[in-house]
Enzyme design. Structure first.
Site, PDB file in Angstrom:
ATOM      1  N   ASP A   1       0.808  -1.232   0.000  1.00  0.00           N
ATOM      2  CA  ASP A   1       0.000   0.000   0.000  1.00  0.00           C
ATOM      3  C   ASP A   1       0.839   1.280   0.000  1.00  0.00           C
ATOM      4  O   ASP A   1       1.971   1.315   0.453  1.00  0.00           O
ATOM      5  CB  ASP A   1      -0.984   0.016   1.178  1.00  0.00           C
ATOM      6  CG  ASP A   1      -0.310  -0.139   2.526  1.00  0.00           C
ATOM      7  OD1 ASP A   1       0.656  -0.930   2.633  1.00  0.00           O
ATOM      8  OD2 ASP A   1      -0.721   0.530   3.481  1.00  0.00           O
TER       9      ASP A   1
ATOM     10  N   GLU B   1      -0.748  -1.951   5.150  1.00  0.00           N
ATOM     11  CA  GLU B   1       0.114  -1.901   6.342  1.00  0.00           C
ATOM     12  C   GLU B   1      -0.050  -0.571   7.059  1.00  0.00           C
ATOM     13  O   GLU B   1       0.059  -0.497   8.273  1.00  0.00           O
ATOM     14  CB  GLU B   1       1.582  -2.113   5.943  1.00  0.00           C
ATOM     15  CG  GLU B   1       2.519  -2.338   7.132  1.00  0.00           C
ATOM     16  CD  GLU B   1       2.782  -1.079   7.933  1.00  0.00           C
ATOM     17  OE1 GLU B   1       2.785  -1.148   9.174  1.00  0.00           O
ATOM     18  OE2 GLU B   1       2.968  -0.011   7.315  1.00  0.00           O
TER      19      GLU B   1
HETATM   20 ZN   LIG Z   1       4.879   3.730   6.550  1.00  0.00          ZN
HETATM   21 ZN   LIG Z   2       6.208   1.079   5.639  1.00  0.00          ZN
END
Ligand SMILES: [Zn+2]
Ligand SMILES: [Zn+2]
Length: 391
Positions: free
Chosen positions: A76, A133
């Site tokens: 991401d 994440e």
């Molecule tokens: Zn980050």
């Molecule tokens: Zn990261």
């Protein structure tokens, strides 16, 4: 040493820049996931998509060993407007790969291709490409979808780039490595009134101010001085006018710890302070506590194995065997609560090197020299942990 050819390095630098041009936010990594799935499939991996939303797992089995190994990359991007001026800069305004997850994905893909075409290993390799994440907890979502039941792993590893370390430096750490991150909203309710007649009101502004100061004692007076911890009041909202006492105040708080026990005791202490500070000022407090990422704890034995592999394949000056703890957080912590493993850093550059700019900054960019270094480390780790000659 077993590493990518120059042509393969160029190929995966191009992949990294392609992903960089097309950043996607948490749980929307559709193009990225499709790219990952298509490449893994073409190299002969058994590919599973849609795990935890947009997560992808590529599985490759060789030989007869029952050993299993998991390597994880995140996919991401962040809602930041890019200011690198790079030729491969983001095509989507207000969105960029400012944490280098484009690089993590490309490093693992580069290793994946090499292992599929030339890898000599015995066992099952699970390559885990996770969504979200950055705050979304994509790791947990993949686990909720049965990641480790469907793809059991004896051990798992992940690698994150780190500006401020020389490019390609491999930084290991045994034990607690990244902080837990929890969030709280405190709302104080009082009776508003005329600023000229405070005795006829219960003032949430004074109560909030007192609470903010009291919260400073959580780390300084409550937590063991040998334990890192952070309490940050990042937002204070109350009132509109200088002559009106408002009826409500709101504080936004973040709390970090590097020990699960310290984390629990800080929550307890903050709950007490909120309740009793409010009571002492005659106002009512509401506390909304939202647990975030866990403390990331690297398993001692698996970290020793990961470090030993690095020491056999890289020069000593390129290796830091025990780096510092960091107060950032990382949802690989949840995977490490289930499966022993280790999370390491790869230096992204320091000083005047490209890649020295800190992550989550509009000027940050992943250092493409790490495509060769990072994939070489993954290839070495798989070669040794799933060695065909050592059971
Ligand atoms: Zn980050
Ligand atoms: Zn990261």
């Amino acid at each position: 040493m077993d590493r990518l050819s120059d042509a393969a390095v160029e190929q995966f630098i191009a992949v990294r820049r392609d992903i960089h041009r097309h950043p996607e936010l948490a749980f929307n990594e559709r193009r990225t996931a499709a790219l990952v799935a298509a490449q893994l499939g073409a190299w002969g991996y058994a590919v599973t998509t849609g795990l935890g939303g947009t997560g992808v797992v590529g599985q490759l089995k060789r030989g007869t060993s029952t050993r299993t190994l998991g390597l994880r990359a995140d996919m991401d991007a962040l809602p930041i407007a890019e200011a690198t001026g790079a030729a491969w800069a983001s095509c989507t305004h207000g969105m960029m790969h400012a944490c280098g997850h484009d690089g993590h994905t490309a490093m693992l893909l580069a290793a994946a291709q090499h292992l599929a075409t030339q890898g000599d290993f015995d066992g099952t390799l699970n390559l885990i490409f996770q969504p979200a994440e950055e705050g979304g907890g994509g790791a947990l979502k993949m686990m909720d979808d049965g990641l480790f039941e469907r793809f059991p792993c004896d051990a798992i590893f992940a690698m994150h780039n780190m500006p401020g370390y020389p490019q390609g430096q491999l930084v290991f750490r045994s034990g607690p490595t990244m902080a837990s991150s929890d969030y709280a909203t405190v709302t104080l309710h009082g009776h508003g009134g005329h600023g000229a007649m405070p005795h006829k009101a219960t003032d949430v502004v004074v109560a909030a101010a007192s609470l903010i100061m009291a919260l400073q004692t959580v780390v300084s007076r409550h937590v063991d001085p040998m334990q890192p911890a952070v309490v940050t009041v990042g937002a204070v909202h109350a009132g509109e006018a200088n002559n009106v006492i408002p009826a409500e105040a709101r504080l936004e708080i973040s709390v970090r710890a590097l020990d699960p026990q310290v984390r629990r005791s800080m929550e307890q202490r903050i709950r007490e302070l909120v309740q009793f500070q409010a009571q002492s000022h005659g106002v009512r407090a509401e506390l909304d506590w939202r647990p975030g990422y866990a403390v990331l704890v690297n398993d001692a034995q698996q970290t020793a194995r990961a470090l030993a592999v690095a020491q056999r394949h890289f020069p000593a000056q390129q290796i830091n065997p025990q780096g510092p703890m960091l107060t950032g957080s990382e949802d690989f912590a949840f995977m490490l609560e289930r499966v022993p493993g280790s999370y390491l850093f790869i230096g992204n550059g320091t000083g005047q090197e490209p890649g020295a700019c800190m992550v989550h900054n509009p000027a940050y960019d992943f250092n493409d020299h790490n495509i060769a270094t990072g994939s070489a480390y993954w290839i070495a780790l798989v070669g040794e942990l799933l060695s065909p000659t050592h059971p």
